[in-house]
Design an enzyme around this catalytic site. Structure first.
Site, mmCIF file in Angstrom:
data_model
loop_
_atom_site.group_PDB
_atom_site.id
_atom_site.type_symbol
_atom_site.label_atom_id
_atom_site.label_comp_id
_atom_site.label_asym_id
_atom_site.label_seq_id
_atom_site.Cartn_x
_atom_site.Cartn_y
_atom_site.Cartn_z
ATOM 1 N N GLY A 95 1.005 4.489 15.854
ATOM 2 C CA GLY A 95 1.988 4.696 14.854
ATOM 3 C C GLY A 95 2.389 4.113 13.776
ATOM 4 N N GLY A 97 0.251 3.926 10.881
ATOM 5 C CA GLY A 97 -0.150 4.486 9.632
ATOM 6 C C GLY A 97 1.462 5.249 9.347
ATOM 7 C CE1 TYR A 131 -2.382 10.547 4.271
ATOM 8 C CE2 TYR A 131 -4.414 11.026 4.313
ATOM 9 C CZ TYR A 131 -3.963 10.146 4.135
ATOM 10 O OH TYR A 131 -4.118 9.091 3.767
#
Length: 156
Positions: A95, A97, A131
């Protein structure tokens, strides 16, 4: 595990360059990193800084970072350009990032940027999937174009 997200300071540059080299190895281009420590420090903390970064620390050790600069679009205005987002290989999947990326989003809003842009290699499935969780738009219609320092000199 307690992760602290903070603004990078000049003293972090050596560690940031280590992580940049780690990223270059991951992206199969370690030979492409040619920036020197002094140049990197000056670009971030000199008379005219051009980049800002957030770092993720665990027990005083930087385990990841997100580095950006301001990009101006004649169509959109000032936008954040995310140059690099990296979490060390051993700390991925925890977590970190997400914490860094969320802080970058907060920064974009605080700075009243008109958006964020970045690049991701088409083979980097973990990053692409990351993303996608943010409902990011992927624009396949553009090609990256560049001139190196040597090419610039040959053209002058």
């Amino acid at each position: 595990m307690e992760i602290k997200i903070r603004v990078a300071v000049k003293e972090d540059c050596h560690r940031l360059l280590e992580l940049i080299h780690e990223l270059a190895v991951y992206e199969k281009a370690p030979h492409e990193v040619t920036v020197r420590l002094e140049e990197f420090q000056d670009a971030g903390f000199g008379k005219n800084p051009v980049w800002k970064a957030f770092v993720a620390e665990e027990n005083g050790i930087i385990q990841g970072f997100g580095l950006y600069y301001i990009r101006y679009s004649t169509w959109k205005g000032c936008r954040m350009y995310l140059e690099d987002l990296l979490v060390t290989e051993k700390m991925r999947g925890k977590g970190i990032g997400k914490l860094i990326f969320n802080r970058l989003i907060e920064e974009a809003i605080e700075m009243k940027f008109k958006g964020m842009t970045w690049q991701v290699l088409d083979w980097n499935e973990p990053a692409i999937n990351f993303y996608k969780k943010y409902n990011s738009d992927f624009d396949g219609g553009w090609l990256n174009v560049a001139l190196s320092e040597d090419q610039l000199k040959k053209l002058s």
